[in-house]
Design an enzyme around this catalytic site. Structure first.
Site, PDB file in Angstrom:
ATOM      1  N   HIS A   1       7.328  -4.225  -5.638  1.00  0.00           N
ATOM      2  CA  HIS A   1       7.248  -5.457  -4.914  1.00  0.00           C
ATOM      3  C   HIS A   1       7.809  -5.130  -3.369  1.00  0.00           C
ATOM      4  O   HIS A   1       8.602  -6.146  -2.694  1.00  0.00           O
ATOM      5  CB  HIS A   1       7.687  -6.561  -5.310  1.00  0.00           C
TER       6      HIS A   1
ATOM      7  N   GLU B   1      -3.346   5.276  -7.359  1.00  0.00           N
ATOM      8  CA  GLU B   1      -3.258   4.136  -6.232  1.00  0.00           C
ATOM      9  C   GLU B   1      -4.408   3.168  -6.739  1.00  0.00           C
ATOM     10  O   GLU B   1      -3.967   2.037  -6.477  1.00  0.00           O
ATOM     11  CB  GLU B   1      -3.652   4.742  -5.011  1.00  0.00           C
TER      12      GLU B   1
ATOM     13  N   CYS C   1      -7.958   1.079   5.200  1.00  0.00           N
ATOM     14  CA  CYS C   1      -6.397   1.186   5.101  1.00  0.00           C
ATOM     15  C   CYS C   1      -5.643   1.275   5.998  1.00  0.00           C
ATOM     16  O   CYS C   1      -4.467   1.180   5.765  1.00  0.00           O
ATOM     17  CB  CYS C   1      -6.513   2.294   3.997  1.00  0.00           C
TER      18      CYS C   1
END
Length: 160
Positions: A76, A131, A26
């Site tokens: 986005h 998530e 990550c």
């Protein structure tokens, strides 16, 4: 409290982030389709003849508020703490960036969402931010201080 009802409205948004200094994958720029569960709790309105009689909050009102305060800003977008190597390039290219000023872990994001919705005077009980399809963080609204959450400096995400 007696007579209270919990109601939940679910939202999704797609965002990217990068956890600089994280021990796992990550630390790379990557994205998620987040699922956000907003749980409100209160007594349904009992005012006879009122259009919202029987509602804690009308689902369409929840949608409008959450959309305006959170989803429109985060969908986005690159969710940034401000220390990401790619940040300047994204800003210079005109890409959508939500500069949040904290490490964008699921834990911190759920606390941020809860605080923003409390500020909107919603009868917030909790938020749960998914998530991935198997990983979420939940914050109980009563646990968020009036002056805002204390964001965690370290943590990760589940990049499955």
């Amino acid at each position: 409290m007696l007579g209270e009802v919990s109601v939940c409205k679910i939202f999704t948004f797609d965002s990217a982030h990068q956890l600089v200094g994280h021990k796992g994958k990550c630390s790379n720029l990557h994205g998620h389709t987040y699922k956000l569960e907003v749980v409100l709790k209160g007594k349904p309105l009992t005012e006879a003849g009122h259009s919202d009689e029987g509602f804690v909050v009308d689902f369409s009102d929840i949608k409008a508020i959450v959309q305006q305060i959170l989803v429109d800003r985060l969908d986005h977008a690159f969710l940034a703490m401000g220390n990401e190597p790619v940040l300047e390039t994204l800003q210079n290219s005109g890409s959508k960036v939500a500069l949040l000023g904290f490490r964008t872990t699921a834990e911190n994001m759920s606390a941020y969402v809860a605080y923003q919705l409390k500020q909107a005077s919603l009868p917030l009980y909790s938020v749960k931010l998914w998530e991935t399809p198997t990983s979420w963080a939940e914050v109980i609204a009563a646990d968020i201080p009036e002056d805002g959450p204390a964001y965690r400096l370290y943590g990760g995400c589940d990049c499955e």
